[in-house]
Design a protein around this motif. Structure first.
Motif, mmCIF file in Angstrom:
data_model
loop_
_atom_site.group_PDB
_atom_site.id
_atom_site.type_symbol
_atom_site.label_atom_id
_atom_site.label_comp_id
_atom_site.label_asym_id
_atom_site.label_seq_id
_atom_site.Cartn_x
_atom_site.Cartn_y
_atom_site.Cartn_z
ATOM 1 N N GLN A 205 0.810 -1.130 -0.079
ATOM 2 C CA GLN A 205 -0.001 -0.063 0.081
ATOM 3 C C GLN A 205 0.939 1.443 -0.024
ATOM 4 N N LEU A 206 0.363 2.423 -0.425
ATOM 5 C CA LEU A 206 1.137 3.454 -0.847
ATOM 6 C C LEU A 206 0.298 4.655 -0.309
ATOM 7 N N ALA A 207 0.873 5.696 -0.043
ATOM 8 C CA ALA A 207 0.420 6.863 0.339
ATOM 9 C C ALA A 207 1.568 8.127 0.085
ATOM 10 N N THR A 208 1.305 9.304 0.226
ATOM 11 C CA THR A 208 2.407 10.489 0.299
ATOM 12 C C THR A 208 2.229 11.212 1.473
ATOM 13 N N LEU A 209 3.243 12.093 1.756
ATOM 14 C CA LEU A 209 3.368 13.115 2.798
ATOM 15 C C LEU A 209 2.167 13.956 2.766
ATOM 16 N N GLU A 210 2.035 14.471 1.277
ATOM 17 C CA GLU A 210 1.030 15.396 1.331
ATOM 18 C C GLU A 210 -0.373 15.099 1.195
ATOM 19 N N GLY A 211 -0.494 13.755 1.213
ATOM 20 C CA GLY A 211 -2.050 13.293 1.409
ATOM 21 C C GLY A 211 -2.709 12.900 0.179
ATOM 22 N N ASP A 212 -2.055 13.132 -1.100
ATOM 23 C CA ASP A 212 -2.769 12.838 -2.182
ATOM 24 C C ASP A 212 -2.420 11.368 -2.719
ATOM 25 N N ALA A 213 -3.438 10.918 -3.638
ATOM 26 C CA ALA A 213 -3.112 9.542 -4.273
ATOM 27 C C ALA A 213 -1.642 9.482 -4.906
ATOM 28 N N PHE A 214 -0.989 8.454 -4.922
ATOM 29 C CA PHE A 214 0.514 8.422 -5.119
ATOM 30 C C PHE A 214 0.525 8.558 -6.880
ATOM 31 N N TRP A 215 -0.136 8.004 -7.340
ATOM 32 C CA TRP A 215 0.057 8.011 -9.007
ATOM 33 C C TRP A 215 -0.314 9.235 -9.639
ATOM 34 N N SER A 216 -1.447 9.944 -8.980
ATOM 35 C CA SER A 216 -2.260 10.898 -9.545
ATOM 36 C C SER A 216 -1.742 12.319 -8.642
ATOM 37 N N GLY A 217 -0.680 12.390 -7.945
ATOM 38 C CA GLY A 217 -0.141 13.514 -7.243
ATOM 39 C C GLY A 217 0.573 14.554 -8.362
ATOM 40 N N GLN A 218 0.524 15.468 -7.792
ATOM 41 C CA GLN A 218 1.084 16.726 -8.773
ATOM 42 C C GLN A 218 2.752 16.686 -8.858
ATOM 43 N N HIS A 219 3.104 16.300 -7.778
ATOM 44 C CA HIS A 219 4.696 16.397 -7.883
ATOM 45 C C HIS A 219 5.313 15.149 -8.451
ATOM 46 N N VAL A 220 5.405 14.965 -9.791
ATOM 47 C CA VAL A 220 5.796 14.119 -10.505
ATOM 48 C C VAL A 220 7.294 13.775 -10.294
ATOM 49 N N PHE A 221 7.917 14.953 -10.462
ATOM 50 C CA PHE A 221 9.315 14.725 -10.537
ATOM 51 C C PHE A 221 9.918 15.016 -9.206
ATOM 52 N N SER A 222 9.245 14.851 -8.113
ATOM 53 C CA SER A 222 9.827 14.852 -6.518
ATOM 54 C C SER A 222 8.623 14.136 -5.625
ATOM 55 N N ARG A 223 8.405 13.273 -5.985
ATOM 56 C CA ARG A 223 7.240 12.425 -4.962
ATOM 57 C C ARG A 223 7.508 11.891 -3.883
ATOM 58 N N SER A 224 6.908 12.134 -2.744
ATOM 59 C CA SER A 224 7.234 11.551 -1.367
ATOM 60 C C SER A 224 6.311 10.315 -1.484
ATOM 61 N N VAL A 225 6.798 9.443 -0.360
ATOM 62 C CA VAL A 225 5.946 8.103 -0.183
ATOM 63 C C VAL A 225 6.167 7.640 1.160
ATOM 64 N N ILE A 226 4.970 6.992 1.613
ATOM 65 C CA ILE A 226 4.943 6.364 2.876
ATOM 66 C C ILE A 226 4.430 5.078 2.388
ATOM 67 N N ALA A 227 5.155 3.738 2.909
ATOM 68 C CA ALA A 227 4.566 2.388 2.426
ATOM 69 C C ALA A 227 4.885 1.558 3.482
ATOM 70 N N ALA A 228 4.048 0.501 3.515
ATOM 71 C CA ALA A 228 4.475 -0.804 4.213
ATOM 72 C C ALA A 228 3.652 -2.042 3.524
ATOM 73 N N LEU A 229 4.380 -3.141 3.598
ATOM 74 C CA LEU A 229 3.888 -4.369 2.838
ATOM 75 C C LEU A 229 2.343 -4.886 3.531
ATOM 76 N N GLN A 230 2.554 -4.964 4.706
ATOM 77 C CA GLN A 230 1.407 -5.460 5.496
ATOM 78 C C GLN A 230 0.373 -4.622 5.920
ATOM 79 N N PRO A 231 -0.741 -4.956 5.687
ATOM 80 C CA PRO A 231 -1.936 -3.852 5.860
ATOM 81 C C PRO A 231 -2.030 -3.153 7.186
#
Length: 245
Positions: A205-231
């Motif tokens: 699962q994926l999220a960003t520090l900004e709170g937007d959806a990962f692939w549709s976020g505005q920061h294409v060339f510098s994208r943050s991530v929060i992730a973990a394999l287990q729900p």
């Protein structure tokens, strides 16, 4: 690999390091990828203007390449670096490959078809553990919030942290179950395009520090991530980061 420990080094305008191996690898990809899918290629070693133009005008299909991720490791003789290639359409990776030429580990995925390491489906292991026992991939240097960076140093909720200087392999280690959780404050497009797909196709699962959806976020060339394999770990990790930003 013949250039490993035998390469000349220069600096790019942003201060990052560049070797003849980066340039040669990118040129090899430019020659070869069109035989797979005939579309333009965006590489790390292009100018920012070239990269932006390619991204804006090729939403129907674009190769995104990092010829050597972990150049500092490559230069200093640390055997932890990789080549990364993604096919991106409509702003979202559809195929991704990350290869570590030292370990000869090939991670790859196609959207909707799972993720694999040398033919074995990912993740390699699933371990239910509390956040306090988790191994975290953390690039503190790139965390935009001084508060979050400080608390990651002093009040981190995880068991231990790793920062190994190769974002593309961070994604793959997360997908394989070698890391449990991950946070990064701003990866470049070529750092995440292939790796994020491999990780998602492994069930992460994926999220960003900004709170937007990962692939549709505005920061294409510098994208943050929060992730973990287990729900369950993802919910705990996300909650802790949101509370400490």
């Amino acid at each position: 690999m013949p250039r490993f420990l035998e390469v000349s080094v220069s600096k790019k305008h942003d201060g990052s390091l560049l070797t003849e191996a980066d340039v040669a690898a990118q040129a090899a990809f430019a020659r070869g990828l069109q035989s797979i899918i005939d579309c333009p290629m965006l590489g790390e070693e292009m100018s920012s203007a070239e990269q932006c133009a390619l991204w804006q005008h090729n939403q129907q299909g674009l190769w995104v390449v990092d010829p050597i991720d972990g150049t500092n490791n490559f230069i200093n003789g640390l055997p932890h670096f990789a080549l990364s290639v993604a096919f991106v359409a409509q702003g979202c990776a559809q195929m991704g490959v990350v290869y570590n030429p030292v370990s000869q580990e090939l991670f790859y995925a196609q959207r909707g078809h799972g993720a694999y390491l040398n033919g074995e489906q990912l993740p390699l292991r699933k371990v239910n553990k509390p956040l306090s026992d988790a191994i975290a991939g953390v690039e503190v240097k790139y965390l935009r919030s001084g508060k979050l960076a400080s608390r990651m140093h002093t009040l981190s909720p995880v068991g231990s942290q790793r920062s190994m200087g190769c974002s593309t392999l961070d994604w793959c280690y997360l997908a394989a179950g070698r890391y449990d959780v991950y946070v990064h404050g701003g990866q470049r497009l070529w750092d995440y395009a292939a790796g994020a797909l491999i990780y998602e196709e492994a069930g992460g699962q994926l999220a960003t520090l900004e709170g937007d959806a990962f692939w549709s976020g505005q920061h294409v060339f510098s994208r943050s991530v929060i992730a973990a394999l287990q729900p369950a770990l993802f919910e705990q990790w996300l909650k802790w980061i949101r509370a400490n930003q």
